[in-house]
Design a protein around this motif. Sequence first.
Motif, PDB file in Angstrom:
ATOM      1  N   UNK A  69     -31.334 152.209  83.843  1.00 52.26           N
ATOM      2  CA  UNK A  69     -32.662 152.293  83.012  1.00 52.26           C
ATOM      3  C   UNK A  69     -32.328 153.457  82.007  1.00 52.26           C
ATOM      4  N   UNK A  70     -31.613 154.525  82.248  1.00 47.82           N
ATOM      5  CA  UNK A  70     -31.413 155.575  81.619  1.00 47.82           C
ATOM      6  C   UNK A  70     -30.695 155.022  80.213  1.00 47.82           C
ATOM      7  N   UNK A  71     -29.365 154.283  80.664  1.00 48.20           N
ATOM      8  CA  UNK A  71     -28.856 153.740  79.483  1.00 48.20           C
ATOM      9  C   UNK A  71     -29.449 152.852  78.532  1.00 48.20           C
ATOM     10  N   UNK A  72     -30.286 151.936  79.279  1.00 43.25           N
ATOM     11  CA  UNK A  72     -31.022 150.999  78.480  1.00 43.25           C
ATOM     12  C   UNK A  72     -32.051 151.680  77.355  1.00 43.25           C
ATOM     13  N   UNK A  73     -32.847 152.818  78.188  1.00 40.57           N
ATOM     14  CA  UNK A  73     -33.705 153.529  77.088  1.00 40.57           C
ATOM     15  C   UNK A  73     -33.154 154.416  76.238  1.00 40.57           C
ATOM     16  N   UNK A  74     -32.069 155.004  76.312  1.00 51.36           N
ATOM     17  CA  UNK A  74     -31.287 155.661  75.341  1.00 51.36           C
ATOM     18  C   UNK A  74     -30.962 154.676  74.386  1.00 51.36           C
ATOM     19  N   UNK A  81     -33.212 155.763  65.167  1.00 49.94           N
ATOM     20  CA  UNK A  81     -32.473 156.921  64.849  1.00 49.94           C
ATOM     21  C   UNK A  81     -31.184 156.524  64.165  1.00 49.94           C
ATOM     22  N   UNK A  82     -30.600 157.219  63.281  1.00 48.14           N
ATOM     23  CA  UNK A  82     -29.449 157.018  62.802  1.00 48.14           C
ATOM     24  C   UNK A  82     -28.412 156.436  63.532  1.00 48.14           C
ATOM     25  N   UNK A  83     -28.416 156.259  64.861  1.00 47.40           N
ATOM     26  CA  UNK A  83     -27.460 155.871  65.821  1.00 47.40           C
ATOM     27  C   UNK A  83     -27.849 154.565  66.273  1.00 47.40           C
ATOM     28  N   UNK A  84     -28.335 153.724  65.393  1.00 46.37           N
ATOM     29  CA  UNK A  84     -28.863 152.378  65.526  1.00 46.37           C
ATOM     30  C   UNK A  84     -27.644 151.631  66.233  1.00 46.37           C
ATOM     31  N   UNK A  86     -25.047 152.325  67.881  1.00 46.96           N
ATOM     32  CA  UNK A  86     -24.719 153.081  69.417  1.00 46.96           C
ATOM     33  C   UNK A  86     -25.722 152.416  70.049  1.00 46.96           C
ATOM     34  N   UNK A  87     -26.806 152.568  69.719  1.00 44.28           N
ATOM     35  CA  UNK A  87     -28.228 151.970  70.432  1.00 44.28           C
ATOM     36  C   UNK A  87     -27.871 150.498  70.844  1.00 44.28           C
ATOM     37  N   UNK A  88     -27.667 149.516  69.852  1.00 42.79           N
ATOM     38  CA  UNK A  88     -27.429 148.096  69.952  1.00 42.79           C
ATOM     39  C   UNK A  88     -26.233 147.983  70.948  1.00 42.79           C
ATOM     40  N   UNK A  89     -25.111 148.945  70.662  1.00 44.92           N
ATOM     41  CA  UNK A  89     -23.871 148.701  71.701  1.00 44.92           C
ATOM     42  C   UNK A  89     -24.354 148.952  72.959  1.00 44.92           C
ATOM     43  N   UNK A  90     -25.108 150.159  73.410  1.00 47.28           N
ATOM     44  CA  UNK A  90     -25.590 150.409  74.621  1.00 47.28           C
ATOM     45  C   UNK A  90     -26.285 149.193  75.470  1.00 47.28           C
ATOM     46  N   UNK A  91     -27.409 148.640  74.631  1.00 49.63           N
ATOM     47  CA  UNK A  91     -27.983 147.534  75.108  1.00 49.63           C
ATOM     48  C   UNK A  91     -27.171 146.398  75.338  1.00 49.63           C
TER      49      UNK A  91
END
Length: 127
Positions: A69-74, A81-84, A86-91
């Motif tokens: 849940x933490x990784x998905x929410x992050x 944010x400018x880290x879009x 990274x967010x896509x990769x995490x998801x």
Amino acid sequence: MVSSDEALEEEERLRKLIRALPDDKRFAFHKEAEKQLKDPDTYATLNYLFIAGLHHFYLGKWIRGFFNIAVFLAGAIMLFTPLTIVGILLIIIITVIEFYALFKSQTIVQVYNNCVSEKIYRQIIKK
């Protein structure tokens, strides 16, 4: 990871042990097992509907559930944010890992149930 064939063999071994128990102990085993054993379809449904890790809570894997849940929410927060990227990769990473769990849900829950059955059996024979 245990293969489905190995899980089936273990389940059959446990069934033979349980069938050999006296009636009163076999009844006690089944009474306790009814409370603790998990349904593979429920696990798969939780995984399918809530990819973020709720199915781990169903099997009592609290740390892994909170981590997912933490990784998905992050990842979801990083989308704004400018880290879009990274967010896509995490998801994507969490989704791929959880799709694997979805496709192996029968075996995952069978292995869990085998462990629970073994534990209950050991408790019953000590009595």
